[in-house]
Design a protein around this motif. Structure first.
Motif, PDB file in Angstrom:
ATOM      1  N   ASP A   9       1.174  -1.514   0.142  1.00 31.62           N
ATOM      2  CA  ASP A   9       0.001  -0.012  -0.001  1.00 31.62           C
ATOM      3  C   ASP A   9       0.701   1.114  -0.390  1.00 31.62           C
ATOM      4  O   ASP A   9       1.849   1.116   0.020  1.00 31.62           O
ATOM      5  CB  ASP A   9      -1.576   0.354   0.969  1.00 31.62           C
ATOM      6  CG  ASP A   9      -0.236   0.240   2.285  1.00 31.62           C
ATOM      7  OD1 ASP A   9       0.670   0.519   2.541  1.00 31.62           O
ATOM      8  OD2 ASP A   9      -0.988  -0.631   3.330  1.00 31.62           O
ATOM      9  N   ARG A  10       0.170   2.719   0.634  1.00 31.79           N
ATOM     10  CA  ARG A  10       0.947   3.744  -0.191  1.00 31.79           C
ATOM     11  C   ARG A  10       2.368   3.453   1.058  1.00 31.79           C
ATOM     12  O   ARG A  10       3.195   4.558   0.701  1.00 31.79           O
ATOM     13  CB  ARG A  10       0.336   4.850  -0.209  1.00 31.79           C
ATOM     14  CG  ARG A  10      -1.093   4.841  -0.931  1.00 31.79           C
ATOM     15  CD  ARG A  10      -1.178   5.953  -1.720  1.00 31.79           C
ATOM     16  NE  ARG A  10      -2.355   6.347  -2.532  1.00 31.79           N
ATOM     17  CZ  ARG A  10      -2.673   7.336  -3.487  1.00 31.79           C
ATOM     18  NH1 ARG A  10      -1.954   8.677  -3.273  1.00 31.79           N
ATOM     19  NH2 ARG A  10      -4.208   7.225  -3.918  1.00 31.79           N
ATOM     20  N   LYS A  13       6.447   1.767   2.273  1.00 34.06           N
ATOM     21  CA  LYS A  13       7.723   1.869   1.534  1.00 34.06           C
ATOM     22  C   LYS A  13       8.882   0.801   1.041  1.00 34.06           C
ATOM     23  O   LYS A  13       9.989   1.004   0.490  1.00 34.06           O
ATOM     24  CB  LYS A  13       8.186   3.546   1.717  1.00 34.06           C
ATOM     25  CG  LYS A  13       7.249   4.500   1.860  1.00 34.06           C
ATOM     26  CD  LYS A  13       7.838   5.592   2.460  1.00 34.06           C
ATOM     27  CE  LYS A  13       7.169   7.162   2.138  1.00 34.06           C
ATOM     28  NZ  LYS A  13       7.920   8.073   2.460  1.00 34.06           N
ATOM     29  N   ASP A 313      -4.243   4.137  -6.176  1.00 30.91           N
ATOM     30  CA  ASP A 313      -3.211   3.304  -5.257  1.00 30.91           C
ATOM     31  C   ASP A 313      -2.239   2.554  -6.273  1.00 30.91           C
ATOM     32  O   ASP A 313      -1.095   3.444  -6.352  1.00 30.91           O
ATOM     33  CB  ASP A 313      -2.757   1.983  -4.801  1.00 30.91           C
ATOM     34  CG  ASP A 313      -2.907   2.391  -2.740  1.00 30.91           C
ATOM     35  OD1 ASP A 313      -3.655   4.066  -2.707  1.00 30.91           O
ATOM     36  OD2 ASP A 313      -3.149   2.176  -2.299  1.00 30.91           O
ATOM     37  N   TRP A 316      -1.325   6.385  -8.610  1.00 24.39           N
ATOM     38  CA  TRP A 316      -0.308   7.185  -7.620  1.00 24.39           C
ATOM     39  C   TRP A 316       1.085   6.684  -7.908  1.00 24.39           C
ATOM     40  O   TRP A 316       1.734   7.335  -8.312  1.00 24.39           O
ATOM     41  CB  TRP A 316      -1.419   6.698  -6.034  1.00 24.39           C
ATOM     42  CG  TRP A 316       0.104   7.386  -5.260  1.00 24.39           C
ATOM     43  CD1 TRP A 316       0.396   8.589  -4.898  1.00 24.39           C
ATOM     44  CD2 TRP A 316       1.227   6.214  -4.346  1.00 24.39           C
ATOM     45  NE1 TRP A 316       1.377   8.817  -3.528  1.00 24.39           N
ATOM     46  CE2 TRP A 316       2.323   7.450  -3.637  1.00 24.39           C
ATOM     47  CE3 TRP A 316       1.621   5.271  -4.634  1.00 24.39           C
ATOM     48  CZ2 TRP A 316       3.154   6.889  -3.230  1.00 24.39           C
ATOM     49  CZ3 TRP A 316       2.396   4.848  -3.571  1.00 24.39           C
ATOM     50  CH2 TRP A 316       3.246   5.576  -2.798  1.00 24.39           C
ATOM     51  N   PHE A 317       1.071   4.897  -7.909  1.00 18.62           N
ATOM     52  CA  PHE A 317       2.538   4.930  -7.490  1.00 18.62           C
ATOM     53  C   PHE A 317       2.839   4.849  -9.084  1.00 18.62           C
ATOM     54  O   PHE A 317       3.745   5.581  -9.499  1.00 18.62           O
ATOM     55  CB  PHE A 317       2.484   3.341  -7.773  1.00 18.62           C
ATOM     56  CG  PHE A 317       3.694   2.413  -7.655  1.00 18.62           C
ATOM     57  CD1 PHE A 317       4.620   2.926  -5.960  1.00 18.62           C
ATOM     58  CD2 PHE A 317       4.472   1.809  -8.603  1.00 18.62           C
ATOM     59  CE1 PHE A 317       5.811   2.028  -6.253  1.00 18.62           C
ATOM     60  CE2 PHE A 317       5.871   1.545  -8.579  1.00 18.62           C
ATOM     61  CZ  PHE A 317       6.406   1.475  -7.352  1.00 18.62           C
ATOM     62  N   GLU A 320       4.450   8.255  -9.482  1.00 23.55           N
ATOM     63  CA  GLU A 320       5.618   8.428  -8.605  1.00 23.55           C
ATOM     64  C   GLU A 320       6.876   8.102  -9.205  1.00 23.55           C
ATOM     65  O   GLU A 320       7.662   8.036  -9.703  1.00 23.55           O
ATOM     66  CB  GLU A 320       5.548   7.646  -7.551  1.00 23.55           C
ATOM     67  CG  GLU A 320       4.372   8.385  -6.509  1.00 23.55           C
ATOM     68  CD  GLU A 320       4.906   9.428  -5.859  1.00 23.55           C
ATOM     69  OE1 GLU A 320       6.173   9.696  -5.785  1.00 23.55           O
ATOM     70  OE2 GLU A 320       3.770  10.538  -5.814  1.00 23.55           O
TER      71      GLU A 320
END
Length: 430
Positions: A9-10, A13, A313, A316-317, A320
């Motif tokens: 998940d976000r 890391k 998600d 979002w990734f 990024e």
């Protein structure tokens, strides 16, 4: 040894951070080795080019440039048809990018933009096993459309002679000359110019570490413009349970065969799909063993399947990661695409593999890598255009705006000359 499948998940890391480092080739060692070569070409010109060609390529040349119009080629008609179709599609796509100069009245004055092409371009085409004639189309066609008046092709010589496909492409694209010099010395010839190689203002095209180091160094010295800094080839795929696992595995491997440092990242919410893709990759390694070790290293060490709890998600990734290539294979491709901000080139739907853009669809395959698409765009007509602004101020507007210029120039301590240069044109001071 299957591809890593990571449930994320976000906030996890530790699972995904290494994929966001923006892998770029370490050019420090290559740079140290090419600096003497660059200096030799700068000071000795053609003599250095001939010497390095004999040393590195084992070929003794009598000259380093040829006129492609003087050669006859014998290209398979089917290959001609394929490249001509690609050429037409690339031209159609890039013609839509043409810019027109414009002007408008702002506060009583005529202001505008005039677009002018860069004066000259060199396109580097690797030789040997890394021969990519499709990149010649991608580099030259948008430059031609932009109006670049002088274009030369830089490519290493071959013992069996120049590849006919490159000569033929040089002919149909109407390139001024072919410079038969490779490596860092070829890049230096374009940047500095020699007795027989005219200086180019800009250079594009793929190459090995020494080519990349030479481009980067000479660009940093302000001697030549380059396309965006390049790293290993990469693809990111956003897919849901509706996607075809075998097709996804094929698309991941199409990037892996570029080199062992390539990466392929699948983003999905479907663990079943993730496992099926992993299985399909293992099947492909058995069925298609060409470049097996290279592909396996790229998949096992630089690639992964990231399983996120929801599609937002995944989006979002992807933003990024800012991948070179992004494929979207879901039931809601357009909705997902509307939320994508950073990608070199996007491939929508199950019938849009990256290879279509690499060769034939018409978009450009010279793209930013290593998260470069957060600030760079794909190669296009704009790459080869300069934007010149202009203004024509009227006497009436100068009178009206002078009080503001006076105040602003006084604030900045530049009223003595800046302010005066306007004041002397106002009523009573002419």
């Amino acid at each position: 040894m299957p591809i890593p499948i990571l449930q994320c998940d976000r906030n996890s890391k530790d699972q995904y951070s290494r994929f966001l480092l923006g892998a770029r080739e370490d050019l420090s060692a290559a740079t140290a080795r090419i600096l003497p070569i660059l200096e030799a070409v700068r000071t000795k010109g053609d003599q250095a080019l001939l010497s390095y060609t004999e040393k590195f390529d084992g070929i003794k040349l009598s000259q380093v440039t040829i006129d492609p119009k003087q050669f006859k080629t014998n290209i398979d008609p089917k290959i001609k048809e394929a490249f001509l179709r690609a050429k037409a599609n690339i031209e159609d796509f890039h013609l839509a990018q043409k810019r027109e100069s414009w002007s408008k009245i702002i506060d009583g004055n005529r202001l505008g933009v005039k677009y002018t092409p860069i004066p000259s371009l060199a396109v580097y085409a690797p030789g040997g096993k890394a021969l990519y004639p499709s990149s010649v189309l991608m580099g030259i066609i948008p430059a031609k459309i932009a109006g670049v008046p002088s274009i030369q092709l830089i490519t290493p010589p071959q013992k069996e002679g120049l590849p006919e496909i490159l000569v033929w492409l040089a002919q149909i694209l109407e390139i001024d000359r072919i410079v038969t010099v490779g490596g860092a010395q070829g890049i230096a010839a374009a940047a500095y110019g020699t007795e027989s190689v005219p200086k180019s203002e800009f250079i594009v095209g793929p190459g090995n570490a020494y080519v990349a180091a030479a481009k980067s160094f000479l660009s940093g010295q302000g001697l030549i413009g380059i396309d965006s800094p390049a790293g290993p080839s990469e693809v990111c795929i956003i897919a849901d349970g509706s996607a075809n696992a075998k097709w996804i595995a094929c698309d991941m491997l199409s990037q892996a065969e570029h080199g062992e440092d390539s990466s392929a990242i699948l983003l999905t919410t479907d663990l079943t799909l993730a496992k099926r893709v992993s299985e399909e990759l293992e099947i492909a390694f058995v069925e298609r063993p060409k470049r097996l070790q290279m592909k396996q290293k790229a998949i096992y060490e630089n690639s992964a399947v990231l399983v996120f709890p929801n599609i937002d998600d995944c989006i979002w990734f992807s933003n990024e990661l800012a991948p070179e290539h992004l494929e979207i294979q879901t039931e809601n491709n357009e909705i997902i695409f509307s939320k994508i901000d950073h990608a070199g080139s996007v491939f929508l739907g199950p019938y849009s593999p990256v290879a279509m853009g690499d060769y034939i669809s018409g978009t450009n395959h010279i793209l930013p890598t290593a998260r470069g698409s957060r600030i760079y765009s794909s190669l296009g007509v704009d790459t080869f255009l300069k934007r010149v602004t202009f203004q024509e101020v009227t006497k009436e507007s100068l009178e009206t705006l002078y009080p503001f210029v006076k105040l602003m120039s006084e604030l900045e301590g530049l009223d003595e000359e800046h302010g005066t240069s306007v004041k002397v044109r106002t009523k009573g001071h002419e």
